[in-house]
Design a protein around this motif. Structure first.
Motif, mmCIF file in Angstrom:
data_model
loop_
_atom_site.group_PDB
_atom_site.id
_atom_site.type_symbol
_atom_site.label_atom_id
_atom_site.label_comp_id
_atom_site.label_asym_id
_atom_site.label_seq_id
_atom_site.Cartn_x
_atom_site.Cartn_y
_atom_site.Cartn_z
ATOM 1 N N LEU A 32 0.833 -1.203 0.000
ATOM 2 C CA LEU A 32 0.000 0.000 0.000
ATOM 3 C C LEU A 32 0.870 1.256 0.000
ATOM 4 O O LEU A 32 0.596 2.226 -0.714
ATOM 5 C CB LEU A 32 -0.926 -0.009 1.212
ATOM 6 C CG LEU A 32 -2.005 1.075 1.256
ATOM 7 C CD1 LEU A 32 -3.001 0.921 0.115
ATOM 8 C CD2 LEU A 32 -2.731 1.059 2.603
ATOM 9 N N LEU A 33 1.948 1.223 0.783
ATOM 10 C CA LEU A 33 2.849 2.369 0.830
ATOM 11 C C LEU A 33 3.616 2.513 -0.486
ATOM 12 O O LEU A 33 3.855 3.631 -0.960
ATOM 13 C CB LEU A 33 3.813 2.218 2.006
ATOM 14 C CG LEU A 33 4.696 3.418 2.345
ATOM 15 C CD1 LEU A 33 3.867 4.682 2.550
ATOM 16 C CD2 LEU A 33 5.539 3.126 3.580
ATOM 17 N N ALA A 34 3.989 1.398 -1.088
ATOM 18 C CA ALA A 34 4.670 1.454 -2.392
ATOM 19 C C ALA A 34 3.770 2.080 -3.445
ATOM 20 O O ALA A 34 4.230 2.859 -4.290
ATOM 21 C CB ALA A 34 5.095 0.053 -2.820
ATOM 22 N N ALA A 35 2.478 1.753 -3.400
ATOM 23 C CA ALA A 35 1.535 2.341 -4.349
ATOM 24 C C ALA A 35 1.432 3.845 -4.151
ATOM 25 O O ALA A 35 1.339 4.617 -5.117
ATOM 26 C CB ALA A 35 0.166 1.684 -4.199
ATOM 27 N N ALA A 36 1.458 4.290 -2.897
ATOM 28 C CA ALA A 36 1.427 5.729 -2.622
ATOM 29 C C ALA A 36 2.715 6.400 -3.101
ATOM 30 O O ALA A 36 2.687 7.487 -3.682
ATOM 31 C CB ALA A 36 1.226 5.965 -1.127
ATOM 32 N N LEU A 37 3.832 5.750 -2.870
ATOM 33 C CA LEU A 37 5.111 6.305 -3.296
ATOM 34 C C LEU A 37 5.197 6.418 -4.814
ATOM 35 O O LEU A 37 5.853 7.324 -5.343
ATOM 36 C CB LEU A 37 6.245 5.437 -2.759
ATOM 37 C CG LEU A 37 7.678 5.902 -3.023
ATOM 38 C CD1 LEU A 37 7.910 7.291 -2.448
ATOM 39 C CD2 LEU A 37 8.669 4.902 -2.437
ATOM 40 N N ALA A 38 4.513 5.513 -5.513
ATOM 41 C CA ALA A 38 4.531 5.533 -6.979
ATOM 42 C C ALA A 38 3.934 6.815 -7.544
ATOM 43 O O ALA A 38 4.217 7.189 -8.685
ATOM 44 C CB ALA A 38 3.783 4.322 -7.527
ATOM 45 N N HIS A 39 3.120 7.514 -6.753
ATOM 46 C CA HIS A 39 2.500 8.757 -7.208
ATOM 47 C C HIS A 39 3.386 9.979 -6.965
ATOM 48 O O HIS A 39 3.043 11.087 -7.395
ATOM 49 C CB HIS A 39 1.149 8.964 -6.516
ATOM 50 C CG HIS A 39 0.108 7.967 -6.910
ATOM 51 N ND1 HIS A 39 -0.452 7.923 -8.164
ATOM 52 C CD2 HIS A 39 -0.464 6.956 -6.205
ATOM 53 C CE1 HIS A 39 -1.340 6.935 -8.223
ATOM 54 N NE2 HIS A 39 -1.361 6.335 -7.062
ATOM 55 N N GLU A 40 4.498 9.786 -6.260
ATOM 56 C CA GLU A 40 5.383 10.912 -5.973
ATOM 57 C C GLU A 40 6.405 11.086 -7.101
ATOM 58 O O GLU A 40 6.809 10.125 -7.751
ATOM 59 C CB GLU A 40 6.109 10.701 -4.641
ATOM 60 C CG GLU A 40 5.175 10.570 -3.447
ATOM 61 C CD GLU A 40 4.343 11.807 -3.181
ATOM 62 O OE1 GLU A 40 4.799 12.920 -3.521
ATOM 63 O OE2 GLU A 40 3.234 11.667 -2.632
ATOM 64 N N ASP A 41 6.821 12.323 -7.306
ATOM 65 C CA ASP A 41 7.781 12.651 -8.358
ATOM 66 C C ASP A 41 9.193 12.405 -7.833
ATOM 67 O O ASP A 41 9.736 13.209 -7.079
ATOM 68 C CB ASP A 41 7.594 14.105 -8.772
ATOM 69 C CG ASP A 41 8.488 14.502 -9.943
ATOM 70 O OD1 ASP A 41 9.008 13.591 -10.613
ATOM 71 O OD2 ASP A 41 8.670 15.703 -10.165
ATOM 72 N N LEU A 58 11.048 -0.965 -0.065
ATOM 73 C CA LEU A 58 10.597 0.372 -0.440
ATOM 74 C C LEU A 58 11.777 1.248 -0.861
ATOM 75 O O LEU A 58 11.669 2.041 -1.806
ATOM 76 C CB LEU A 58 9.843 1.020 0.714
ATOM 77 C CG LEU A 58 8.457 0.444 0.990
ATOM 78 C CD1 LEU A 58 7.960 0.886 2.359
ATOM 79 C CD2 LEU A 58 7.474 0.866 -0.094
ATOM 80 N N ALA A 59 12.906 1.095 -0.180
ATOM 81 C CA ALA A 59 14.093 1.860 -0.545
ATOM 82 C C ALA A 59 14.537 1.511 -1.961
ATOM 83 O O ALA A 59 14.880 2.396 -2.755
ATOM 84 C CB ALA A 59 15.219 1.570 0.456
ATOM 85 N N LEU A 60 14.498 0.242 -2.305
ATOM 86 C CA LEU A 60 14.879 -0.183 -3.647
ATOM 87 C C LEU A 60 13.856 0.278 -4.676
ATOM 88 O O LEU A 60 14.215 0.639 -5.806
ATOM 89 C CB LEU A 60 15.030 -1.704 -3.687
ATOM 90 C CG LEU A 60 16.190 -2.257 -2.853
ATOM 91 C CD1 LEU A 60 16.116 -3.768 -2.780
ATOM 92 C CD2 LEU A 60 17.529 -1.817 -3.417
ATOM 93 N N HIS A 61 12.580 0.267 -4.290
ATOM 94 C CA HIS A 61 11.517 0.772 -5.154
ATOM 95 C C HIS A 61 11.811 2.223 -5.558
ATOM 96 O O HIS A 61 11.611 2.615 -6.711
ATOM 97 C CB HIS A 61 10.186 0.674 -4.403
ATOM 98 C CG HIS A 61 9.019 1.320 -5.073
ATOM 99 N ND1 HIS A 61 8.279 0.704 -6.040
ATOM 100 C CD2 HIS A 61 8.454 2.536 -4.890
ATOM 101 C CE1 HIS A 61 7.306 1.516 -6.437
ATOM 102 N NE2 HIS A 61 7.390 2.628 -5.746
ATOM 103 N N ALA A 62 12.306 3.009 -4.607
ATOM 104 C CA ALA A 62 12.645 4.411 -4.889
ATOM 105 C C ALA A 62 13.943 4.516 -5.686
ATOM 106 O O ALA A 62 14.066 5.353 -6.587
ATOM 107 C CB ALA A 62 12.756 5.190 -3.584
ATOM 108 N N ALA A 63 14.912 3.659 -5.367
ATOM 109 C CA ALA A 63 16.198 3.708 -6.066
ATOM 110 C C ALA A 63 16.050 3.343 -7.539
ATOM 111 O O ALA A 63 16.764 3.886 -8.388
ATOM 112 C CB ALA A 63 17.192 2.773 -5.381
ATOM 113 N N VAL A 64 15.137 2.439 -7.852
ATOM 114 C CA VAL A 64 14.889 2.067 -9.243
ATOM 115 C C VAL A 64 14.493 3.289 -10.057
ATOM 116 O O VAL A 64 14.816 3.401 -11.240
ATOM 117 C CB VAL A 64 13.788 0.983 -9.321
ATOM 118 C CG1 VAL A 64 13.259 0.839 -10.744
ATOM 119 C CG2 VAL A 64 14.322 -0.350 -8.837
#
Length: 230
Positions: A32-41, A58-64
């Motif tokens: 759920l948090l990853a889905a929210a982070l996906a909307h951030e620039d 989640l950290a890797l999700h952002a690093a990608v």
């Protein structure tokens, strides 16, 4: 209006993650948090902090997406796991061991993300070892949430964003009030209803006695809160 559980199915997390024994693995709250982070620039100029990284999902999700990521966890097994997953995925990730405030003194970030411990526990003391460190958070489940709310202004740059997920059992309105009191504009942006896990089921009687759960309740509401430093 907050988005709902449909976000869970669309959340994208790195595959092939490893986890040392006792490290919290990605679950519904992580997705759920990853889905929210996906909307951030996010991009190469984005400095992001994850508090309580666990496997580093989640950290890797952002690093990608190109963000420059610092991840912190109080548990050494989680730190080693996150570093290992960063190496496996060939992604730059700075993973620090220790308390998030102590390890980030003097630094500010564009985005702060956290899936903190939030399960109410009969023992009001935070555990100092074991897998329970990933979920036990005092009698009301707010021991870590409240620290993040209070520390967010010092961690965020002007215009910076905090994204945090926790159970509605802990009191989403209290989180919003605390963030507002700290000078942040906050709202609930996503919710999801998920079945109780084994930890909540094992504490049913105690949760009911404290008024944190209704009799025969079987599902838990998760909330994502987004706060912006003006």
């Amino acid at each position: 209006m907050p988005s709902t559980a449909s976000a869970l199915s669309s959340a994208t997390l790195p595959g092939g993650l490893v986890a040392l024994p006792g490290v919290y693995q990605p679950q519904a709250d992580t997705r759920l948090l990853a889905a929210a982070l996906a909307h951030e620039d996010l991009g190469p100029r984005t400095e992001l902090l994850e508090i309580g990284t666990g496997t580093g999902a989640l950290a890797l999700h952002a690093a990608v997406r190109g963000a420059r990521v610092t991840a912190v966890d109080v548990a050494w097994p989680a730190v080693v796991t996150a570093r290992l997953n960063a190496w496996i995925h060939r992604l730059p990730l700075r993973v620090l061991h220790g308390d998030f405030e102590a390890r980030t003194t003097g630094r500010r970030f564009d985005v702060v993300v956290s899936n903190p411990p939030y399960v109410p526990a009969p023992d009001g003391r935070l555990p100092s070892r074991g897998p329970e460190r990933a979920w036990d958070a005092g009698l009301d489940g707010r021991a870590v949430i409240d620290r993040i709310c209070g520390g967010a202004p010092a961690l965020l740059r002007p215009g910076g964003i905090l994204l945090m997920v926790h159970s509605a059992m802990c009191g989403a309105e209290e989180t919003l009030d605390r963030l507002a009191g700290a000078g942040l504009a906050a709202r609930v942006t996503a919710t999801a209803s998920v079945p109780w896990g084994p930890v909540l089921r094992s504490r049913r009687s105690w949760l009911e006695q404290r008024g944190l759960a209704a009799e025969a309740e079987e599902r838990e509401e998760l909330v994502v809160i987004r706060a912006r430093r003006t």
